[in-house]
Scaffold this motif. Structure first.
Motif, PDB file in Angstrom:
ATOM      1  N   GLY A  59      14.501 -21.548 -32.857  1.00 27.95           N
ATOM      2  CA  GLY A  59      13.052 -21.522 -32.639  1.00 27.95           C
ATOM      3  C   GLY A  59      12.490 -20.400 -33.718  1.00 27.95           C
ATOM      4  N   CYS A  60      13.403 -19.434 -34.238  1.00 25.13           N
ATOM      5  CA  CYS A  60      12.923 -18.334 -34.857  1.00 25.13           C
ATOM      6  C   CYS A  60      14.004 -17.812 -35.772  1.00 25.13           C
ATOM      7  CB  CYS A  60      12.275 -17.241 -34.078  1.00 25.13           C
ATOM      8  SG  CYS A  60      11.598 -15.841 -34.907  1.00 25.13           S
TER       9      CYS A  60
ATOM     10  N   VAL B  54       9.217 -17.862 -38.655  1.00 27.60           N
ATOM     11  CA  VAL B  54       9.966 -16.982 -39.660  1.00 27.60           C
ATOM     12  C   VAL B  54       9.141 -15.640 -39.743  1.00 27.60           C
ATOM     13  CG1 VAL B  54      10.605 -16.786 -42.057  1.00 27.60           C
ATOM     14  CG2 VAL B  54      10.569 -18.993 -41.011  1.00 27.60           C
ATOM     15  N   ILE B  55      10.008 -14.536 -39.703  1.00 30.86           N
ATOM     16  CA  ILE B  55       9.290 -13.278 -39.525  1.00 30.86           C
ATOM     17  C   ILE B  55       9.983 -12.638 -40.738  1.00 30.86           C
ATOM     18  CG2 ILE B  55       9.018 -13.008 -37.374  1.00 30.86           C
ATOM     19  CD1 ILE B  55      11.425 -11.170 -36.800  1.00 30.86           C
ATOM     20  N   ALA B  56       9.175 -11.907 -41.701  1.00 24.97           N
ATOM     21  CA  ALA B  56       9.738 -11.424 -42.899  1.00 24.97           C
ATOM     22  C   ALA B  56      10.788 -10.202 -42.690  1.00 24.97           C
ATOM     23  CB  ALA B  56       8.649 -10.503 -43.431  1.00 24.97           C
ATOM     24  N   GLY B  57      11.727 -10.284 -43.527  1.00 28.54           N
ATOM     25  CA  GLY B  57      12.933  -9.522 -43.213  1.00 28.54           C
ATOM     26  C   GLY B  57      13.351  -8.977 -44.627  1.00 28.54           C
ATOM     27  N   VAL B  58      14.519  -7.873 -44.448  1.00 31.42           N
ATOM     28  CA  VAL B  58      15.405  -7.573 -45.617  1.00 31.42           C
ATOM     29  C   VAL B  58      16.603  -6.815 -44.963  1.00 31.42           C
ATOM     30  CG1 VAL B  58      14.050  -5.097 -45.622  1.00 31.42           C
ATOM     31  CG2 VAL B  58      14.925  -6.282 -47.839  1.00 31.42           C
ATOM     32  N   GLU B  59      17.475  -6.819 -45.980  1.00 30.68           N
ATOM     33  CA  GLU B  59      18.833  -5.958 -45.388  1.00 30.68           C
ATOM     34  C   GLU B  59      18.796  -5.095 -46.548  1.00 30.68           C
ATOM     35  OE1 GLU B  59      23.332  -6.347 -44.096  1.00 30.68           O
ATOM     36  OE2 GLU B  59      22.327  -8.006 -44.892  1.00 30.68           O
ATOM     37  N   LEU B  60      18.726  -3.720 -46.306  1.00 32.40           N
ATOM     38  CA  LEU B  60      18.935  -2.595 -47.237  1.00 32.40           C
ATOM     39  C   LEU B  60      20.481  -2.182 -47.155  1.00 32.40           C
ATOM     40  CD1 LEU B  60      15.689  -0.230 -46.600  1.00 32.40           C
ATOM     41  CD2 LEU B  60      16.002  -2.350 -48.140  1.00 32.40           C
ATOM     42  N   SER B  61      21.130  -2.160 -48.272  1.00 30.33           N
ATOM     43  CA  SER B  61      22.536  -1.663 -48.431  1.00 30.33           C
ATOM     44  C   SER B  61      22.571  -0.231 -48.774  1.00 30.33           C
ATOM     45  CB  SER B  61      23.006  -2.332 -49.670  1.00 30.33           C
ATOM     46  OG  SER B  61      22.980  -3.806 -49.450  1.00 30.33           O
ATOM     47  N   THR B  62      22.584   0.673 -47.657  1.00 28.02           N
ATOM     48  CA  THR B  62      22.534   2.070 -47.860  1.00 28.02           C
ATOM     49  C   THR B  62      24.252   2.474 -47.710  1.00 28.02           C
ATOM     50  OG1 THR B  62      22.519   2.562 -45.519  1.00 28.02           O
ATOM     51  CG2 THR B  62      20.483   2.080 -46.690  1.00 28.02           C
TER      52      THR B  62
ATOM     53  N   THR C  86      19.807 -15.543 -27.713  1.00 27.50           N
ATOM     54  CA  THR C  86      18.552 -16.037 -27.144  1.00 27.50           C
ATOM     55  C   THR C  86      17.830 -14.617 -27.101  1.00 27.50           C
ATOM     56  OG1 THR C  86      19.424 -17.678 -25.703  1.00 27.50           O
ATOM     57  CG2 THR C  86      17.462 -17.010 -25.271  1.00 27.50           C
ATOM     58  N   VAL C  87      16.332 -14.813 -27.762  1.00 26.40           N
ATOM     59  CA  VAL C  87      15.567 -13.550 -27.639  1.00 26.40           C
ATOM     60  C   VAL C  87      15.176 -13.236 -26.427  1.00 26.40           C
ATOM     61  CG1 VAL C  87      13.476 -12.712 -28.716  1.00 26.40           C
ATOM     62  CG2 VAL C  87      14.634 -14.439 -29.889  1.00 26.40           C
ATOM     63  N   ASP C  88      15.315 -11.832 -26.077  1.00 27.24           N
ATOM     64  CA  ASP C  88      14.734 -11.386 -24.940  1.00 27.24           C
ATOM     65  C   ASP C  88      13.397 -11.047 -25.214  1.00 27.24           C
ATOM     66  OD1 ASP C  88      14.721  -8.182 -25.379  1.00 27.24           O
ATOM     67  OD2 ASP C  88      16.379  -9.083 -26.508  1.00 27.24           O
ATOM     68  N   ARG C  89      12.657 -10.558 -24.032  1.00 27.77           N
ATOM     69  CA  ARG C  89      11.144 -10.545 -23.877  1.00 27.77           C
ATOM     70  C   ARG C  89      11.015  -9.303 -24.775  1.00 27.77           C
ATOM     71  NH1 ARG C  89       6.577 -12.947 -24.422  1.00 27.77           N
ATOM     72  NH2 ARG C  89       7.682 -14.505 -22.995  1.00 27.77           N
ATOM     73  N   LYS C  90      11.662  -8.000 -24.644  1.00 28.30           N
ATOM     74  CA  LYS C  90      11.252  -6.837 -25.244  1.00 28.30           C
ATOM     75  C   LYS C  90      11.584  -6.886 -26.858  1.00 28.30           C
ATOM     76  CE  LYS C  90      12.810  -2.177 -25.569  1.00 28.30           C
ATOM     77  NZ  LYS C  90      13.783  -0.889 -25.050  1.00 28.30           N
TER      78      LYS C  90
ATOM     79  N   LEU D 280       8.988  -7.418 -32.345  1.00 27.12           N
ATOM     80  CA  LEU D 280       8.749  -7.991 -33.380  1.00 27.12           C
ATOM     81  C   LEU D 280       8.002  -9.200 -33.570  1.00 27.12           C
ATOM     82  CD1 LEU D 280      12.776  -8.632 -34.103  1.00 27.12           C
ATOM     83  CD2 LEU D 280      11.457  -6.631 -34.673  1.00 27.12           C
ATOM     84  N   GLY D 281       7.110  -9.519 -32.635  1.00 24.36           N
ATOM     85  CA  GLY D 281       6.057 -10.432 -32.523  1.00 24.36           C
ATOM     86  C   GLY D 281       6.476 -11.827 -32.733  1.00 24.36           C
ATOM     87  N   ILE D 282       7.499 -12.036 -32.148  1.00 25.12           N
ATOM     88  CA  ILE D 282       8.039 -13.467 -31.800  1.00 25.12           C
ATOM     89  C   ILE D 282       7.377 -14.161 -30.549  1.00 25.12           C
ATOM     90  CG2 ILE D 282      10.102 -14.770 -31.407  1.00 25.12           C
ATOM     91  CD1 ILE D 282      11.919 -12.438 -32.913  1.00 25.12           C
ATOM     92  N   LYS D 283       7.134 -15.051 -30.975  1.00 26.04           N
ATOM     93  CA  LYS D 283       6.384 -16.156 -29.696  1.00 26.04           C
ATOM     94  C   LYS D 283       7.391 -16.922 -29.026  1.00 26.04           C
ATOM     95  CE  LYS D 283       1.840 -16.172 -31.989  1.00 26.04           C
ATOM     96  NZ  LYS D 283       0.851 -17.321 -32.591  1.00 26.04           N
TER      97      LYS D 283
END
Length: 272
Positions: free
Chosen positions: A31-32, A58-66, A258-262, A267-270
């Motif tokens: 779903g997301c 779809v939520i905007a994301g990135v993975e930073l290599s540090t 599975t996404v939990d409520r918190k 993250l603004g996921i519905k």
């Protein structure tokens, strides 16, 4: 609701376009998702538009290599992909990646392995060692990605070149500056596991908001331990497949999270 917040497209070192990723996510019952390319956000808009058509959030994301004393990857969610500071730092990181590729190619050439950078550089986003590995395989110098890294590109490889990266603290701060939520990626892959909680404690003070708890290689014991650490620091827990497509095992959604409520609220996921 099933979700996968760690997916790579061909805008970094994946094989699928952002739109193809959305289609696969829909097919796999998710779903997301978040497309979290390495040091790149070029595929975000395409993924979001494809998601609207397919009915996948779809939520905007990135993975930073540090890097500090070891590799530390920081995921960023709900970022403003047009943030000037973020864009500037990602552009600088892209240049450093290309400088590293040139140095790797020089080392390979000294060993009689001559590769054309034009066949390596990603036209869609950030270029990295996996692009070199794929060409090594195509030219017959390695049988697969594992051998390419073991023989040439990994820390013990004959063509290894250390990267010039931002620190984990800088990564957390950059994501926050772009309005996002920073999350520690695949923590059990960090080499100095004995100091993992010290790392999380230090980054928590800088604003780290979550820990990627559900990951294909994490055992049930790992998940339980990471959930406990997240609870102690008041952080969210996330899950992702680290999907790259062709050449790397694991399908979209294979972390079975599975996404939990918190987490959804932060993250603004519905949740459907």
């Amino acid at each position: 609701m099933k979700a996968d917040l760690h997916i790579h497209s061909r805008c970094s070192d994946g094989s699928d376009s952002p739109s193809e990723i959305v289609v696969k996510a829909k097919r796999n019952g998710l779903g997301c998702i978040a497309v979290t390319d390495h040091d790149a956000v070029d595929g975000t808009d395409e993924a979001i538009e494809a998601g609207k058509k397919a009915g996948v959030q779809v939520i905007a994301g990135v993975e930073l290599s540090t890097y500090s004393v070891t590799d530390v990857h920081i995921l960023g969610y709900r970022i403003d992909v047009n943030n000037a500071e973020l864009r500037g730092r990602l552009a600088a990181l892209r240049e450093k990646r290309l400088e590293r590729i040139d140095a790797i190619l020089d080392k390979l050439a000294e060993q009689g392995i001559k590769l054309d950078r034009a066949q390596i550089e990603s036209k869609d986003g950030s270029t990295g060692r996996p692009h070199v590995a794929k060409l090594l395989i195509a030219k017959g110098y390695a049988a697969n990605m594992t051998e390419a890294f073991d023989r040439y590109l990994g820390e013990n490889g004959s063509a290894y070149v250390p990267s010039k990266r931002m620190t984990p603290v800088e990564g957390v701060r950059l994501i926050l500056a772009a309005g996002g939520v920073p999350v520690l990626a695949h923590p059990m892959l960090i080499k100095q596991k004995g100091r993992l909680e010290d790392l999380i404690r230090g980054l928590a003070a800088e604003g780290l908001g979550g820990i990627e708890t559900y990951y294909p290689s994490h055992t049930q014991a790992d998940i339980a331990a990471l959930r406990g650490v997240a609870a102690r620091f008041g952080m969210i827990t996330t899950g992702g497949s680290d999907y790259h497509g062709q050449g790397k095992a694991g399908d979209i959604g294979c972390s079975d999270w599975t996404v939990d409520r918190k987490t959804a609220d932060v993250l603004g996921i519905k949740i459907k």
